[in-house]
Design an enzyme around this catalytic site. Sequence first.
Site, PDB file in Angstrom:
ATOM      1  N   GLU A   1      45.401-118.027  66.615  1.00  0.00           N
ATOM      2  CA  GLU A   1      43.932-118.076  66.482  1.00  0.00           C
ATOM      3  C   GLU A   1      43.301-119.592  65.942  1.00  0.00           C
ATOM      4  O   GLU A   1      42.291-120.204  66.533  1.00  0.00           O
ATOM      5  CB  GLU A   1      43.348-117.270  65.381  1.00  0.00           C
ATOM      6  CG  GLU A   1      43.391-115.947  65.790  1.00  0.00           C
ATOM      7  CD  GLU A   1      44.880-115.215  65.736  1.00  0.00           C
ATOM      8  OE1 GLU A   1      45.748-115.735  65.271  1.00  0.00           O
ATOM      9  OE2 GLU A   1      44.885-114.112  66.092  1.00  0.00           O
TER      10      GLU A   1
ATOM     11  N   HIS B   1      42.294-104.956  59.661  1.00  0.00           N
ATOM     12  CA  HIS B   1      41.579-104.803  61.110  1.00  0.00           C
ATOM     13  C   HIS B   1      40.553-104.149  60.621  1.00  0.00           C
ATOM     14  O   HIS B   1      39.827-103.503  61.835  1.00  0.00           O
ATOM     15  CB  HIS B   1      42.682-103.939  62.172  1.00  0.00           C
ATOM     16  CG  HIS B   1      43.757-104.787  62.326  1.00  0.00           C
ATOM     17  ND1 HIS B   1      45.022-104.908  61.578  1.00  0.00           N
ATOM     18  CD2 HIS B   1      44.122-105.392  63.693  1.00  0.00           C
ATOM     19  CE1 HIS B   1      45.636-105.801  62.184  1.00  0.00           C
ATOM     20  NE2 HIS B   1      45.378-106.121  63.582  1.00  0.00           N
TER      21      HIS B   1
END
Lengths: 322, 334, 330
Positions: free
Chosen positions: C65, C134
């Site tokens: 990321e 998540h």
Amino acid sequence: MDQPTDEVLLDIHRRMVRIRVFETEAGRMAEAGKIPGALHLYVGEEAVAAGVMAHLSDDDWITSTHRGHGHLIAKGGEFDRMFAELFGRATGYCRGKGGSMHISNMDLGMLGANGIVGAGPPIAVGAAFSTKFRNTDRVAVSFFGDGASNEGSFHEAANMAALYKLPAIFVCENNGYGEYTPQANHQAIVDVADRASGYGMPGVIVDGMDAVAVYEAAGAAIERARSGDGPTLLECKTYRFFDHVGVRGMGLSYRTDEELEEWQKRDPIHMFEARLDELGVLSRDDAAKIHEGVLEEVRAGIEFAESSPLPDPETLLEDVYA
Amino acid sequence: MRQGRTDTGTHLGVIGLVANPASGKDVRRVTARASVFDNQEKSAMVRRCLVGIRAFASAPIRYMPDPHHVARSAVDELRLAAEPLDIAIDANVGDTVRAARELRGAAAVIVLGGDGTNRAFAKGWLDAPLIALSTGTNNAFPTMQEATTAGAAAGVLATRELPLAAVARQAKAIHVDIDGEDPDLALIDAVFTRDRFVGARALDDPSRLVAAFLTRADPAGVGMTSVGGFVHPLSAAEDAALTVEFDASAPHGVNAALAPGRFERIGISKLRLLNFDDAIRWTGPGALAFDGERERILKVGQTATLTAARDGPWVVDVAKVLSHAVCRRPFTNA
Amino acid sequence: MAEAAQREITYVGAIAEGARTILNEQEGAFIAGEDVAGAGGVFGSYRGLLDEFGSDRIVDTPISEEGIVGLGVGAAATGLRPIIDIMFMDFMGECMDEIANQMAKMRYMFGGSAKLPITVVTMSGAGMNMAAQHSQSLEVWLCHLPGLKVVTPATPYDAKGMLIAAARDDNPVFVVMNKLSLRNQGPVPEEAYEVPIGAAEVVRAGDDLTFVSYSRMVSEAVKAAEALSADGIEAEVIDLKSLQPMDTDTVIESVQKTHRAVVVHEAVRFAGLGGEIAAQIQELAFDDLDAPVARVGAPFSPVPFSSVLEQTYLPNADKIAAEARQLLGM
């Protein structure tokens, strides 16, 4: 590898001297209390910036570090606007909003000094992606230190650059210290270049005190990048003559004076000037004149900065957004 | 680890270990895609050497210390009583020279590195009994061989039961006298170029080559030895040297492996086979490269005088050592 | 939106349409992220785009990321218009330096000489048993960073229009989608259009109190308003749509009419955006208020896994209606 012509040698020399004199005077100004904030000086490492930048044009991108003045100077930064920025003036490259740690010039392809260790490599990868996306032969060079080579950002960037075969060059300025921590205490390897093969790119070591060695190796890496063969990790073994922040070089507790003296014997500018004199490319006298001339320019830059207006408080909220 | 040792160690010779941490990482990794050899692998090779040594002898082991701890980490891992040499470490080529001086008199020395490392070692101890293990693709002097059995051979040599001449061949060396400066040395080749700087050291531009002086010209080699090899092969065994003069515009030339992964056409204007007594002279300005790397600068008018002699390292043939040893005393388990 | 085409497509299909629009109109636009190309996005947001635009413009990345966002920052600063996909908003922890210290500040630090036309698309929200790492709604992290814009489309129409607006904007814009909204159908015009960044919308008119919400909670607030309507209470529902910049005027106008406000978001209530909105209402409309500004948000807990716990955790129409009744003294 191209051997530097006389013109290139003089150009490299000039870039190094410009860095040395600028940094030395900037250090003085900081000690005199005229430059606020933190100043990370590049003295001792000039051969790296000069040797690499001699291959680049304004269209090539670089990312720099907290020790970024040298990179901007070598990329063509002008003293007046640089000093103005260090002095926090409205006429500075960043209009007084960046200072030493964020000094930049987009027109010169300089994507900023960076206060965050290791933040630059991913940005350089983006710039390299950009040049490849547009099918140009421009490259992106990321300067970073041995300390930054421990940041995840470096590893992610190295992997992506190799994966996409981007025209990126990772130039590790290994000065033996991550801030105040000696390399032996921050990584189990001594050659950051060893990490390159883990990402599928060549890793090369050169003497970072030897401008021609840097020039030749950087030339090979840049040529590889321009011809579409992907990135290279170029490790330049160098040394910081001043402290991590500010000037004081001797009498520091985290390194010995003897160590500094050993490295100073290999001062990149002194060694280079000795050889240029031998070659008849630049005499000692002419070299001294260049130093004097640059010092004049530096003084003019300081004068420009000191006589420049401070930023208008009204500009505080400008440029938060485009 | 007790596997049929040949001796108890009381009168054994010293075994030296020199692993150069800086080898295998120069600019040829980019220009010619030469192999990359990291220090983990070098350390692993040292470890394998140590295991080999200890399989056959408890000889005292002295190793070159280095800032990377290439050797020490292997020694520590095996918890062996091997001692670092008491030398100053500057993390440069001088370390290897000092280590060689310190090791003089050892029964065998295992050197891990390239041509440059072996050359540096020879500067400190010219006729050492060497087991030269290559750590890269760009080497003519050291060879690619397995460290474990190389260690075993060193262990056998430490017993001093085999005459060195039976298992080793003395190499040629090139002696270079430079006006007004310290002399220098090369093992395989000395090259005179038009370079103005030592710079990144690699020799990769045929147009700047002026002349070469070779003790070995091997078409199967890489580097200047390949260039000579394609013109006039000269083996390590022949008591002769070869000198070649280059000219990019010469009608005659060879296509030779100037670097790993790189063939270049090199124009040749002159070629001469030399006896050991023959000297050749090169006059500056220019750069001198020894065993593949630019090392010294010749100033305008400064001369270098080169001669060859068979007074270099004793290059140990690991296979011969081990087969001799087998004949003399089968390696049966105790 | 009233005159929108009759055609209805899903929220996730609307994202793809918005992306397609941008890729067609901007040469420098590309999409980069984990599994965006070959897989078309793990949520299907970019399905079909690889075949249409090729791997130079739809770029699968390693799971990196910080590298991905850094690539976006560098590409944007050097003239491209990246659309960066961060699969789950929770993964921002991996790239927060490039977001907070680089992307958000580069223009300002460089004295205005840099321009960063970068769009980051990411998914927030709980309700799919994806548990604590998540499912979060972390938009407030982004709203706290000067230099970033943050939009939260609640409908398919807005998903397409806001993605287009974001990608046409010369600033870094985060388009924070909600996972549970992805299969929702709604009217979406085929042509290109923008839903302006910085404009809230009154999605239900009412005089008795104002629900100020965004993202998926807008539909829960509307349901709550319908339930209250049965009791004769008419709640106005405002979809903020854009959190940074925020259309405070629309909120204040409504509160001046209804005199009561409940801020509703899925994010954890403590130090959530509701605190900021409540503060703004009391600063700008204190005299108009008949009651303290109420807030509905998730409790101060990580998002749990098991459905019974997750449903207890999540704000919903019932909880919103209950808060409203309490505010009204019912």
